[in-house]
Design a protein around this motif. Structure first.
Motif, PDB file in Angstrom:
ATOM      1  N   HIS A  44     -62.863 -36.935 -19.641  1.00  0.00           N
ATOM      2  CA  HIS A  44     -62.807 -36.378 -20.986  1.00  0.00           C
ATOM      3  C   HIS A  44     -63.905 -35.345 -21.190  1.00  0.00           C
ATOM      4  O   HIS A  44     -63.698 -34.312 -21.831  1.00  0.00           O
ATOM      5  CB  HIS A  44     -62.925 -37.502 -22.019  1.00  0.00           C
ATOM      6  N   LEU A  45     -65.070 -35.612 -20.621  1.00  0.00           N
ATOM      7  CA  LEU A  45     -66.204 -34.692 -20.783  1.00  0.00           C
ATOM      8  C   LEU A  45     -65.930 -33.337 -20.118  1.00  0.00           C
ATOM      9  O   LEU A  45     -66.159 -32.291 -20.707  1.00  0.00           O
ATOM     10  CB  LEU A  45     -67.470 -35.324 -20.171  1.00  0.00           C
ATOM     11  N   HIS A  46     -65.414 -33.361 -18.913  1.00  0.00           N
ATOM     12  CA  HIS A  46     -65.266 -32.118 -18.155  1.00  0.00           C
ATOM     13  C   HIS A  46     -63.919 -31.431 -18.365  1.00  0.00           C
ATOM     14  O   HIS A  46     -63.804 -30.226 -18.177  1.00  0.00           O
ATOM     15  CB  HIS A  46     -65.452 -32.387 -16.658  1.00  0.00           C
ATOM     16  N   PHE A  47     -62.898 -32.207 -18.709  1.00  0.00           N
ATOM     17  CA  PHE A  47     -61.561 -31.611 -18.765  1.00  0.00           C
ATOM     18  C   PHE A  47     -60.808 -31.882 -20.065  1.00  0.00           C
ATOM     19  O   PHE A  47     -59.658 -31.474 -20.192  1.00  0.00           O
ATOM     20  CB  PHE A  47     -60.714 -32.112 -17.583  1.00  0.00           C
ATOM     21  N   ASN A  48     -61.452 -32.619 -20.976  1.00  0.00           N
ATOM     22  CA  ASN A  48     -60.756 -32.941 -22.226  1.00  0.00           C
ATOM     23  C   ASN A  48     -59.431 -33.662 -21.990  1.00  0.00           C
ATOM     24  O   ASN A  48     -58.421 -33.333 -22.610  1.00  0.00           O
ATOM     25  CB  ASN A  48     -60.504 -31.672 -23.046  1.00  0.00           C
ATOM     26  N   GLY A  49     -59.462 -34.604 -21.092  1.00  0.00           N
ATOM     27  CA  GLY A  49     -58.258 -35.403 -20.876  1.00  0.00           C
ATOM     28  C   GLY A  49     -57.646 -35.236 -19.502  1.00  0.00           C
ATOM     29  O   GLY A  49     -57.855 -34.228 -18.821  1.00  0.00           O
ATOM     30  N   LYS A  50     -56.873 -36.195 -19.118  1.00  0.00           N
ATOM     31  CA  LYS A  50     -56.281 -36.218 -17.783  1.00  0.00           C
ATOM     32  C   LYS A  50     -55.331 -35.044 -17.519  1.00  0.00           C
ATOM     33  O   LYS A  50     -55.402 -34.435 -16.438  1.00  0.00           O
ATOM     34  CB  LYS A  50     -55.543 -37.547 -17.571  1.00  0.00           C
ATOM     35  N   PRO A  51     -54.450 -34.706 -18.455  1.00  0.00           N
ATOM     36  CA  PRO A  51     -53.501 -33.623 -18.170  1.00  0.00           C
ATOM     37  C   PRO A  51     -54.189 -32.334 -17.727  1.00  0.00           C
ATOM     38  O   PRO A  51     -53.744 -31.665 -16.780  1.00  0.00           O
ATOM     39  CB  PRO A  51     -52.778 -33.436 -19.510  1.00  0.00           C
ATOM     40  N   ASN A  52     -55.277 -32.009 -18.390  1.00  0.00           N
ATOM     41  CA  ASN A  52     -56.010 -30.803 -18.018  1.00  0.00           C
ATOM     42  C   ASN A  52     -56.604 -30.889 -16.618  1.00  0.00           C
ATOM     43  O   ASN A  52     -56.639 -29.895 -15.888  1.00  0.00           O
ATOM     44  CB  ASN A  52     -57.138 -30.567 -19.023  1.00  0.00           C
ATOM     45  N   LEU A  53     -57.059 -32.064 -16.279  1.00  0.00           N
ATOM     46  CA  LEU A  53     -57.609 -32.247 -14.934  1.00  0.00           C
ATOM     47  C   LEU A  53     -56.536 -32.003 -13.879  1.00  0.00           C
ATOM     48  O   LEU A  53     -56.778 -31.337 -12.865  1.00  0.00           O
ATOM     49  CB  LEU A  53     -58.185 -33.668 -14.795  1.00  0.00           C
ATOM     50  N   ILE A  54     -55.347 -32.507 -14.142  1.00  0.00           N
ATOM     51  CA  ILE A  54     -54.251 -32.315 -13.187  1.00  0.00           C
ATOM     52  C   ILE A  54     -53.940 -30.830 -13.024  1.00  0.00           C
ATOM     53  O   ILE A  54     -53.762 -30.336 -11.907  1.00  0.00           O
ATOM     54  CB  ILE A  54     -52.986 -33.073 -13.666  1.00  0.00           C
ATOM     55  N   VAL A  55     -53.903 -30.117 -14.134  1.00  0.00           N
ATOM     56  CA  VAL A  55     -53.618 -28.676 -14.068  1.00  0.00           C
ATOM     57  C   VAL A  55     -54.705 -27.944 -13.290  1.00  0.00           C
ATOM     58  O   VAL A  55     -54.414 -27.072 -12.458  1.00  0.00           O
ATOM     59  CB  VAL A  55     -53.478 -28.090 -15.489  1.00  0.00           C
ATOM     60  N   GLU A  56     -55.950 -28.313 -13.549  1.00  0.00           N
ATOM     61  CA  GLU A  56     -57.048 -27.654 -12.835  1.00  0.00           C
ATOM     62  C   GLU A  56     -57.003 -27.974 -11.344  1.00  0.00           C
ATOM     63  O   GLU A  56     -57.342 -27.137 -10.502  1.00  0.00           O
ATOM     64  CB  GLU A  56     -58.399 -28.087 -13.423  1.00  0.00           C
ATOM     65  N   ALA A  57     -56.579 -29.178 -11.020  1.00  0.00           N
ATOM     66  CA  ALA A  57     -56.425 -29.538  -9.608  1.00  0.00           C
ATOM     67  C   ALA A  57     -55.328 -28.693  -8.966  1.00  0.00           C
ATOM     68  O   ALA A  57     -55.464 -28.250  -7.825  1.00  0.00           O
ATOM     69  CB  ALA A  57     -56.108 -31.024  -9.478  1.00  0.00           C
ATOM     70  N   ALA A  58     -54.267 -28.458  -9.716  1.00  0.00           N
ATOM     71  CA  ALA A  58     -53.175 -27.625  -9.210  1.00  0.00           C
ATOM     72  C   ALA A  58     -53.664 -26.199  -8.979  1.00  0.00           C
ATOM     73  O   ALA A  58     -53.348 -25.570  -7.960  1.00  0.00           O
ATOM     74  CB  ALA A  58     -51.997 -27.632 -10.181  1.00  0.00           C
ATOM     75  N   ARG A  59     -54.459 -25.699  -9.930  1.00  0.00           N
ATOM     76  CA  ARG A  59     -55.007 -24.344  -9.778  1.00  0.00           C
ATOM     77  C   ARG A  59     -55.867 -24.260  -8.521  1.00  0.00           C
ATOM     78  O   ARG A  59     -55.740 -23.335  -7.723  1.00  0.00           O
ATOM     79  CB  ARG A  59     -55.838 -23.991 -11.001  1.00  0.00           C
ATOM     80  N   TYR A  60     -56.704 -25.245  -8.354  1.00  0.00           N
ATOM     81  CA  TYR A  60     -57.620 -25.232  -7.211  1.00  0.00           C
ATOM     82  C   TYR A  60     -56.839 -25.281  -5.896  1.00  0.00           C
ATOM     83  O   TYR A  60     -57.128 -24.535  -4.961  1.00  0.00           O
ATOM     84  CB  TYR A  60     -58.591 -26.407  -7.306  1.00  0.00           C
ATOM     85  N   ALA A  61     -55.832 -26.153  -5.839  1.00  0.00           N
ATOM     86  CA  ALA A  61     -55.023 -26.266  -4.621  1.00  0.00           C
ATOM     87  C   ALA A  61     -54.318 -24.949  -4.318  1.00  0.00           C
ATOM     88  O   ALA A  61     -54.218 -24.531  -3.158  1.00  0.00           O
ATOM     89  CB  ALA A  61     -54.003 -27.391  -4.771  1.00  0.00           C
ATOM     90  N   SER A  62     -53.843 -24.291  -5.371  1.00  0.00           N
ATOM     91  CA  SER A  62     -53.168 -23.020  -5.190  1.00  0.00           C
ATOM     92  C   SER A  62     -54.133 -21.960  -4.653  1.00  0.00           C
ATOM     93  O   SER A  62     -53.799 -21.195  -3.737  1.00  0.00           O
ATOM     94  CB  SER A  62     -52.576 -22.570  -6.524  1.00  0.00           C
ATOM     95  N   GLU A  63     -55.335 -21.944  -5.200  1.00  0.00           N
ATOM     96  CA  GLU A  63     -56.340 -20.982  -4.729  1.00  0.00           C
ATOM     97  C   GLU A  63     -56.690 -21.222  -3.267  1.00  0.00           C
ATOM     98  O   GLU A  63     -56.847 -20.278  -2.490  1.00  0.00           O
ATOM     99  CB  GLU A  63     -57.603 -21.088  -5.591  1.00  0.00           C
ATOM    100  N   GLN A  64     -56.807 -22.491  -2.920  1.00  0.00           N
ATOM    101  CA  GLN A  64     -57.131 -22.837  -1.540  1.00  0.00           C
ATOM    102  C   GLN A  64     -56.054 -22.337  -0.582  1.00  0.00           C
ATOM    103  O   GLN A  64     -56.349 -21.789   0.476  1.00  0.00           O
ATOM    104  CB  GLN A  64     -57.247 -24.370  -1.397  1.00  0.00           C
ATOM    105  N   TYR A  65     -54.795 -22.549  -0.978  1.00  0.00           N
ATOM    106  CA  TYR A  65     -53.694 -22.102  -0.129  1.00  0.00           C
ATOM    107  C   TYR A  65     -53.751 -20.595   0.084  1.00  0.00           C
ATOM    108  O   TYR A  65     -53.601 -20.094   1.197  1.00  0.00           O
ATOM    109  CB  TYR A  65     -52.343 -22.485  -0.737  1.00  0.00           C
ATOM    110  N   TYR A  66     -54.002 -19.881  -0.998  1.00  0.00           N
ATOM    111  CA  TYR A  66     -54.050 -18.429  -0.930  1.00  0.00           C
ATOM    112  C   TYR A  66     -55.158 -17.924  -0.043  1.00  0.00           C
ATOM    113  O   TYR A  66     -55.005 -16.959   0.705  1.00  0.00           O
ATOM    114  CB  TYR A  66     -54.217 -17.847  -2.329  1.00  0.00           C
ATOM    115  N   GLN A  67     -56.294 -18.588  -0.151  1.00  0.00           N
ATOM    116  CA  GLN A  67     -57.434 -18.166   0.656  1.00  0.00           C
ATOM    117  C   GLN A  67     -57.104 -18.283   2.138  1.00  0.00           C
ATOM    118  O   GLN A  67     -57.363 -17.370   2.925  1.00  0.00           O
ATOM    119  CB  GLN A  67     -58.643 -19.046   0.301  1.00  0.00           C
ATOM    120  N   ILE A  68     -56.505 -19.393   2.517  1.00  0.00           N
ATOM    121  CA  ILE A  68     -56.127 -19.596   3.915  1.00  0.00           C
ATOM    122  C   ILE A  68     -55.074 -18.568   4.332  1.00  0.00           C
ATOM    123  O   ILE A  68     -55.147 -17.988   5.422  1.00  0.00           O
ATOM    124  CB  ILE A  68     -55.602 -21.032   4.121  1.00  0.00           C
ATOM    125  N   LEU A  69     -54.129 -18.301   3.456  1.00  0.00           N
ATOM    126  CA  LEU A  69     -53.100 -17.309   3.763  1.00  0.00           C
ATOM    127  C   LEU A  69     -53.732 -15.960   4.086  1.00  0.00           C
ATOM    128  O   LEU A  69     -53.385 -15.317   5.082  1.00  0.00           O
ATOM    129  CB  LEU A  69     -52.140 -17.166   2.571  1.00  0.00           C
TER     130      LEU A  69
END
Lengths: 214, 214
Positions: A51-76
């Motif tokens: 809650h402190l860092h992401f204001n709830g679980k849904p936001n954390l999931i979205v941020e995790a998705a963003r991070y995973a996407s960025e990681q994929y792109y970097q490797i590409l």
DNA sequence: CAGAATAATGGACGATTGTCCATTTTGTGA
DNA sequence: TCACAAAATGGACAATCGTCCATTATTCTG
């Protein structure tokens, strides 16, 4: 003028710790069972941090998705570095990279599949799930167009559209097969199938083992 | 000697009602949000029915997966009826069938994707998720082998293995693309890409529009 | 029609979900 | 060193989860 912030490179914020723990959980037990309790246990942090860092679980999931996407792109982009000028080599680099262990591994594939499915009902996740496709497709289409022109196709735009679409779909299928049977998946066979496909359309540029060297 | 069991053909058991409601829910809101409450509300039945007919939710999900798998198979065999004797026609029938609206539609694709993902962590679901692949792959491999022999390939078994694997993967990719963009998906384009792939390997049997008629 | 068997109901139950806040701990600057 | 701000804790909370059973309704049998 930070105090001892960078005493070590591996100092990471708890925000990132939570994202990594979330991705680990999704990869190992799936999105369904990735609860707040599961995440904070893996992160070794307390309940309130989400809650402190992401204001709830849904936001954390979205941020995790963003991070995973960025990681994929970097490797590409690491994979295709130096091959951008030659369309055949570029396609080869994309294919080999996308089927290589840095991209195609159990963790990445699981995460990718889970987010793909969730994107259907979650606009926030959909944004970062779609970007991978868009970027990759553009790269492939441009390269395919250049190749079709070079080989003197009658309608290079049509060929480029079909081939970029087909290559994307074929790679998708390879990833899915890897996810379902990670232990029996054969990377060499997967590459050979990709190049067989490419050589069927551009026999002057590819054979079953990759780009034909002049 | 049943009483009024078959007063009408559309009389279905509540067991089946629950399975249909479950599949509807999975297709529309995903497996994550398919709760017992959601299912019984869609079924118009009471809470205890799931325990009565399936001994708990997990079993119901597995039975729903089995039913969906059976449905897919039935459609597949309808699609290929009459084409079994000619390998090229058989492959064409499989491809056109798998990309046709009876197989490839929003509901089916959503269900298929959800179960695929769940199979990773659920052995019960995995059983019925894998059978689809196994059956389809065998059909394609046998047809591909016959075709490779007929066209005089040097190693027909290798060609058959690569091509059946590639065709499966390419179809997978098409389904995924449909799931992500159901409104913009172009069935004609998808078929053309499949046949372009086939004609690259067997130019005497296929062109971009399908099987070449003698 | 009476009696038995089966089907169906709907609420109680403990467990677990995600949120949020009062409190404590840690870090920073005067 | 002290005081203030920021980070982190962990439990309380209502809501929802899936299970299961006592009860009622329906259907079948003799």
């Amino acid at each position: 003028m930070k105090t001892q912030e960078n005493q070590s490179e591996e100092r990471v914020s708890n925000r990132q710790v939570l994202i990594n723990a979330t991705l680990d959980a999704i990869a190992e037990i799936g999105l369904i069972r990735t609860s707040v309790s599961e995440i904070i246990e893996r992160a070794g942090l307390s309940r309130g941090m989400i809650h402190l860092h992401f204001n709830g679980k849904p936001n954390l999931i979205v941020e995790a998705a963003r991070y995973a996407s960025e990681q994929y792109y970097q490797i590409l982009h690491e994979n295709i570095q130096g091959a951008e000028s030659n369309p055949a080599r570029l396609i080869e680099a994309i294919v080999r990279g996308d089927l290589g262990p840095k991209s195609l591994n159990t963790r990445n594939v699981s995460i990718w599949y889970e987010f793909r499915g969730a994107a259907r009902n979650d606009a926030g996740i959909a944004a970062y799930s779609d970007t991978r496709d868009a970027g990759l497709r553009d790269l492939l289409r441009d390269a395919a167009f250049a190749l079709a022109e070079r080989e003197g196709a009658s309608d290079p735009a049509a060929i480029a559209r079909d081939m970029s679409f087909g290559l994307m779909a074929l790679l998708e299928g390879m990833w899915t097969d890897f996810m379902l049977h990670p232990q029996s998946f054969d990377r060499q066979m997967a590459e050979r199938i990709m190049f067989r496909y490419l050589s069927g359309t551009w026999p002057n540029s590819f054979d079953v083992s990759g780009v034909i060297s002049p």
